[in-house]
Scaffold this motif. Structure first.
Motif, mmCIF file in Angstrom:
data_model
loop_
_atom_site.group_PDB
_atom_site.id
_atom_site.type_symbol
_atom_site.label_atom_id
_atom_site.label_comp_id
_atom_site.label_asym_id
_atom_site.label_seq_id
_atom_site.Cartn_x
_atom_site.Cartn_y
_atom_site.Cartn_z
ATOM 1 N N ILE A 39 0.798 -1.169 -0.159
ATOM 2 C CA ILE A 39 0.016 0.014 0.146
ATOM 3 C C ILE A 39 0.750 1.214 0.015
ATOM 4 O O ILE A 39 0.489 2.252 -0.846
ATOM 5 C CB ILE A 39 -0.930 -0.084 1.278
ATOM 6 N N ARG A 40 1.671 1.160 0.888
ATOM 7 C CA ARG A 40 2.534 2.478 1.123
ATOM 8 C C ARG A 40 3.424 2.674 -0.344
ATOM 9 O O ARG A 40 3.543 3.759 -0.787
ATOM 10 C CB ARG A 40 3.607 2.275 2.326
ATOM 11 N N TRP A 97 2.423 6.293 -7.402
ATOM 12 C CA TRP A 97 1.554 6.270 -8.100
ATOM 13 C C TRP A 97 1.468 7.726 -8.770
ATOM 14 O O TRP A 97 1.159 7.832 -9.865
ATOM 15 C CB TRP A 97 0.185 6.158 -7.112
ATOM 16 N N PRO A 98 1.613 8.906 -7.811
ATOM 17 C CA PRO A 98 1.579 10.079 -8.673
ATOM 18 C C PRO A 98 2.418 10.393 -9.811
ATOM 19 O O PRO A 98 2.066 10.990 -10.951
ATOM 20 C CB PRO A 98 1.808 11.119 -7.490
ATOM 21 N N GLU A 129 1.057 8.496 -12.673
ATOM 22 C CA GLU A 129 -0.220 8.970 -13.369
ATOM 23 C C GLU A 129 0.236 10.236 -14.123
ATOM 24 O O GLU A 129 -0.382 10.385 -15.380
ATOM 25 C CB GLU A 129 -1.088 9.321 -12.052
ATOM 26 N N LEU A 179 -6.529 -1.160 -6.993
ATOM 27 C CA LEU A 179 -5.725 -0.356 -7.756
ATOM 28 C C LEU A 179 -5.825 -0.317 -9.276
ATOM 29 O O LEU A 179 -5.821 0.808 -10.090
ATOM 30 C CB LEU A 179 -4.262 -0.676 -7.285
ATOM 31 N N ALA A 185 2.993 1.728 -3.181
ATOM 32 C CA ALA A 185 1.996 2.321 -4.358
ATOM 33 C C ALA A 185 1.547 3.409 -4.403
ATOM 34 O O ALA A 185 1.834 4.240 -5.282
ATOM 35 C CB ALA A 185 0.730 1.222 -4.524
ATOM 36 N N ARG A 186 1.312 3.891 -3.080
ATOM 37 C CA ARG A 186 1.002 5.396 -2.781
ATOM 38 C C ARG A 186 2.027 6.356 -2.940
ATOM 39 O O ARG A 186 1.873 7.452 -3.681
ATOM 40 C CB ARG A 186 0.501 5.576 -1.453
ATOM 41 N N LEU A 187 3.176 5.800 -3.024
ATOM 42 C CA LEU A 187 4.433 6.730 -3.269
ATOM 43 C C LEU A 187 4.938 6.927 -4.769
ATOM 44 O O LEU A 187 4.999 7.852 -5.202
ATOM 45 C CB LEU A 187 5.655 6.415 -2.527
ATOM 46 N N GLU A 210 -8.521 2.023 -10.333
ATOM 47 C CA GLU A 210 -8.271 3.303 -10.346
ATOM 48 C C GLU A 210 -7.260 3.896 -11.366
ATOM 49 O O GLU A 210 -7.167 4.841 -11.978
ATOM 50 C CB GLU A 210 -8.044 3.603 -8.981
#
Length: 262
Positions: free
Chosen positions: A121-122, A128-129, A132, A171, A124-126, A174
């Motif tokens: 989770i962590r 992701w931006p 994208e 994920l 992927a969150r890092l 999204e």
């Protein structure tokens, strides 16, 4: 098919041994710059040398414990400083922690979830931006076939891995509009460091060779053998490439048809 990853940057957790090392080696040989994350600096150095023998790009190692949020954030910054971007994230860190349900303490549950779920989770969150923003990304979550078909005594691993499969699907939904493709690979009986350790533990009692140990394990697999780490890595490399540009939200077994669930 010649799978190429030229110009891409991949991060592989649990990258110092076993499946993670095989994945990192395959991706590096296919042209990617690769960052290997694992806890032990000495083992990582040996892994860096092994990957570097066939690598076509840069190889970076970062010692960290991805079960800890602060360590994960620091490792991400080191990767960005060293390689400048992340295109491919392989969440591979994990162990096979199992036991009778009533013997599993809250501490064991939490440690398992921190390592196998929250680390993914962590990270992927890092990443992701930036994925994208560039409209290109690949996230591969390495799970096991117990995520789909858990057995008695399979907790906590089967539970954390099932949560990882749900995370993959969320994920993927999204990420699809941004060309961030997210899939999971499910391990069956594949040669890895854990089997080397288990053989070493049993060898004193049985005297059996490692080849014989693997051959006995393979008898229960429909294909009649244990898979290789390289075979597993080949599938991961395909999913990370442009050749898999329309594959997302899938949970792929790499198990010789061992799982009763597709």
């Amino acid at each position: 098919m010649d799978i190429r990853l030229d110009g891409r940057v991949a991060v592989v957790t649990g990258g110092s041994k076993g499946l993670g090392l095989a994945i990192a080696t395959r991706m590096a040989a296919s042209g990617a710059d690769v960052a290997l994350l694992a806890r032990r600096a000495d083992v990582l150095e040996a892994a860096r040398e092994a990957v570097g023998r066939t690598a076509r790009g840069r190889v970076l190692t970062v010692a960290c414990d991805v079960s800890k949020a602060q360590d994960t954030a620091r490792a991400y910054e080191e990767v960005m400083a060293g390689l400048g971007r992340v295109d491919i994230l392989v969440n591979n860190a994990g162990t096979s922690q199992t036991g009778a349900f009533t013997t599993i303490t809250d501490e064991v549950w939490q440690a398992d979830l921190d390592l196998k779920l929250f680390a993914a989770i962590r990270l992927a969150r890092l990443v992701w931006p930036q994925m994208e923003e560039r409209r290109w990304g690949r996230i591969i979550n390495v799970l096991n076939i117990g995520a789909k078909a858990p057995k008695a005594g399979g907790a906590p691993t089967a539970v954390s891995r099932a949560a990882g499969m749900a995370l993959t699907k969320v994920l993927a939904g999204e990420g699809a509009p941004h060309n961030i493709l997210v899939n999971s690979l499910h391990v069956g009986l594949i040669e890895s460091d854990q089997w080397v350790r288990r053989h070493a533990q049993a060898q004193g009692q049985t005297g059996q060779s490692y080849a014989g140990f693997l051959a006995d394990m393979g008898k229960g697999v429909p294909m009649g053998r244990v898979g290789t780490a390289e075979e597993f890595a080949n599938v991961a490399c395909f999913l990370a490439s442009d050749a898999a540009g329309y594959v997302t939200g899938t949970a792929i077994n790499v198990d010789g048809n061992l799982s009763p669930v597709m």
